[in-house]
Design a protein around this motif. Sequence first.
Motif, mmCIF file in Angstrom:
data_model
loop_
_atom_site.group_PDB
_atom_site.id
_atom_site.type_symbol
_atom_site.label_atom_id
_atom_site.label_comp_id
_atom_site.label_asym_id
_atom_site.label_seq_id
_atom_site.Cartn_x
_atom_site.Cartn_y
_atom_site.Cartn_z
ATOM 1 N N ASN A 181 0.806 -1.214 0.000
ATOM 2 C CA ASN A 181 0.000 0.000 0.000
ATOM 3 C C ASN A 181 0.839 1.264 0.000
ATOM 4 O OD1 ASN A 181 -2.319 1.589 0.070
ATOM 5 N ND2 ASN A 181 -2.440 1.554 2.305
ATOM 6 N N GLY A 182 1.126 1.781 -1.200
ATOM 7 C CA GLY A 182 1.794 3.069 -1.283
ATOM 8 C C GLY A 182 3.271 2.996 -1.623
ATOM 9 N N SER A 183 3.815 4.150 -2.028
ATOM 10 C CA SER A 183 5.214 4.235 -2.430
ATOM 11 C C SER A 183 6.173 4.041 -1.263
ATOM 12 C CB SER A 183 5.480 5.599 -3.085
ATOM 13 O OG SER A 183 4.815 5.733 -4.317
ATOM 14 N N THR A 231 -6.585 11.495 0.410
ATOM 15 C CA THR A 231 -5.515 10.810 -0.316
ATOM 16 C C THR A 231 -5.677 9.312 -0.119
ATOM 17 O OG1 THR A 231 -3.959 10.865 1.545
ATOM 18 C CG2 THR A 231 -3.914 12.733 0.015
ATOM 19 N N GLY A 232 -5.107 8.546 -1.041
ATOM 20 C CA GLY A 232 -5.202 7.099 -0.921
ATOM 21 C C GLY A 232 -4.299 6.546 0.157
ATOM 22 N N LEU A 259 -6.328 14.052 4.445
ATOM 23 C CA LEU A 259 -6.957 12.965 5.194
ATOM 24 C C LEU A 259 -6.753 11.681 4.406
ATOM 25 C CD1 LEU A 259 -8.795 11.973 7.538
ATOM 26 C CD2 LEU A 259 -10.745 12.385 5.991
ATOM 27 N N THR A 260 -6.101 10.707 5.014
ATOM 28 C CA THR A 260 -5.893 9.422 4.349
ATOM 29 C C THR A 260 -7.183 8.609 4.422
ATOM 30 O OG1 THR A 260 -3.564 9.437 5.028
ATOM 31 C CG2 THR A 260 -4.476 7.343 4.263
ATOM 32 N N VAL A 261 -7.775 8.362 3.262
ATOM 33 C CA VAL A 261 -9.064 7.657 3.229
ATOM 34 C C VAL A 261 -8.994 6.338 2.470
ATOM 35 C CG1 VAL A 261 -10.386 9.792 3.426
ATOM 36 C CG2 VAL A 261 -9.854 8.891 1.149
ATOM 37 N N GLY A 262 -7.887 6.075 1.776
ATOM 38 C CA GLY A 262 -7.825 4.877 0.954
ATOM 39 C C GLY A 262 -8.387 5.151 -0.433
ATOM 40 N N ASP A 263 -8.553 4.083 -1.195
ATOM 41 C CA ASP A 263 -9.108 4.255 -2.540
ATOM 42 C C ASP A 263 -10.365 3.409 -2.688
ATOM 43 O OD1 ASP A 263 -8.069 1.703 -2.627
ATOM 44 O OD2 ASP A 263 -6.443 2.193 -3.998
ATOM 45 N N THR A 308 -15.037 6.637 -2.115
ATOM 46 C CA THR A 308 -16.429 6.920 -2.497
ATOM 47 C C THR A 308 -17.238 7.331 -1.277
ATOM 48 O OG1 THR A 308 -16.283 5.285 -4.283
ATOM 49 C CG2 THR A 308 -18.488 5.950 -3.586
ATOM 50 N N ALA A 309 -17.054 6.582 -0.190
ATOM 51 C CA ALA A 309 -17.792 6.880 1.042
ATOM 52 C C ALA A 309 -17.389 8.229 1.621
ATOM 53 C CB ALA A 309 -17.546 5.773 2.068
ATOM 54 N N ALA A 310 -16.108 8.576 1.540
ATOM 55 C CA ALA A 310 -15.635 9.847 2.098
ATOM 56 C C ALA A 310 -16.219 11.038 1.357
ATOM 57 C CB ALA A 310 -14.104 9.894 2.071
ATOM 58 N N PHE A 311 -16.397 10.906 0.053
ATOM 59 C CA PHE A 311 -17.070 11.967 -0.706
ATOM 60 C C PHE A 311 -18.547 12.027 -0.330
ATOM 61 C CE2 PHE A 311 -13.978 12.596 -4.428
ATOM 62 C CZ PHE A 311 -13.787 13.930 -4.141
ATOM 63 N N SER A 312 -19.178 10.879 -0.263
ATOM 64 C CA SER A 312 -20.618 10.834 0.009
ATOM 65 C C SER A 312 -20.961 11.382 1.381
ATOM 66 C CB SER A 312 -21.126 9.390 -0.121
ATOM 67 O OG SER A 312 -20.921 8.897 -1.427
ATOM 68 N N SER A 313 -20.068 11.160 2.365
ATOM 69 C CA SER A 313 -20.327 11.616 3.729
ATOM 70 C C SER A 313 -19.928 13.070 3.950
ATOM 71 C CB SER A 313 -19.563 10.738 4.718
ATOM 72 O OG SER A 313 -18.157 10.939 4.578
ATOM 73 N N GLY A 314 -19.212 13.655 2.988
ATOM 74 C CA GLY A 314 -18.721 15.014 3.159
ATOM 75 C C GLY A 314 -17.453 15.085 3.974
ATOM 76 N N GLU A 315 -16.856 13.919 4.240
ATOM 77 C CA GLU A 315 -15.631 13.864 5.045
ATOM 78 C C GLU A 315 -14.481 14.576 4.332
ATOM 79 O OE1 GLU A 315 -13.341 10.364 7.619
ATOM 80 O OE2 GLU A 315 -14.689 9.857 5.962
#
Length: 342
Positions: free
Chosen positions: A71-73, A140-141, A169-173, A178-185
């Motif tokens: 997960n990640g560079s 960010t992912g 905010l690290t939210v994953g991909d 999708t959930a972070a956008f939908s919740s307004g996070e």
Amino acid sequence: MLTRRTFTTLSAALLAAPLALGAGAVSAQELTKVTFVQPSPSAINSFNVFVAIGEGFFAEEGLDVTVESINGSGPVLQALSSGQAQFGRPGPGPVLAARGRDVDAVFIYNFAAKSNFGIVVPNDSAVQSPADLKGTVIGTGTADGAEVGFARNVLKGSGLEEGTDYTFLTVGDGGPATAAFSSGEMQAYSASTADAAILNQRGVAVRDITPGEYARFFGNGFITMGDTIRNNPELVEKFVRAIYRGHIFALDDANRDKVLAHMAAGNPQESEDPAFAAALFDAVRSKTIPVDMTNGYGYQPPEVWEEWQQVQLAAGELTAPLPDLTAAYTNEFTLKVNGSQN
């Protein structure tokens, strides 16, 4: 934890075939085992590796390649520096940051020749430019992946400072994003080409607000460690030749069905929706074609490395310029295999 996918690179035909370097027949016992680490499970983002596996290009070089997904560079660099892998595909920003900590990682092939990242917002957002993100949370992912450094650079160019004008905010991909956008996070997301395609597929329509001039900041590419180059340059050349051949093969539309099949073999879940996988491949593939083809595929423009270093300095990822920036990358192997240098 590393997720392992081991791929068989031999067939009866390959066993009887001569090596690309003319060393004669190859057998399973003679293959050199190599581990390649990628920063996500996506086979499409590393399509040239999976094509090189599926078409036998690695086997023709005498290599037996195992792909590991983490997960990640940052973890990719850790895997190489600890000797768990010989090759990886991180972003240039994390590589420079690692070299600032005396990690001798070296870029050897520029795969995402155009930036494969962008700052995206929902289609119905009032945000029209990075400057409009003042006072927002940007997802960010990963915490230390290439997308973080890219976003810092874009936002810095718009006069915004992390921690003062915005926060990451690290939210994953995928689903979590999708959930972070939908919740307004989060109000924006630093997304790879694949991330943006997945969001759109999952019903969160997004648009990229990144200014066009940032396309010159190439993205994730292939690296190895300096001691591997010094101690075993033949191995590096073989690996680069195979991924270059995989890259060229995949760019030919006549090979499209084979390429899609190789990527599906590498990550079946990613290709469950064939139409989506094909569209995503087209988007990712387009980012690997350099704007300037003078030096062929895989070439790393030194002037863009200079710009990347300035980005890392401005963001505080480097406390001082590297003593020798040119030690962070080499075009030697790429120019040799792509025919630009004999």
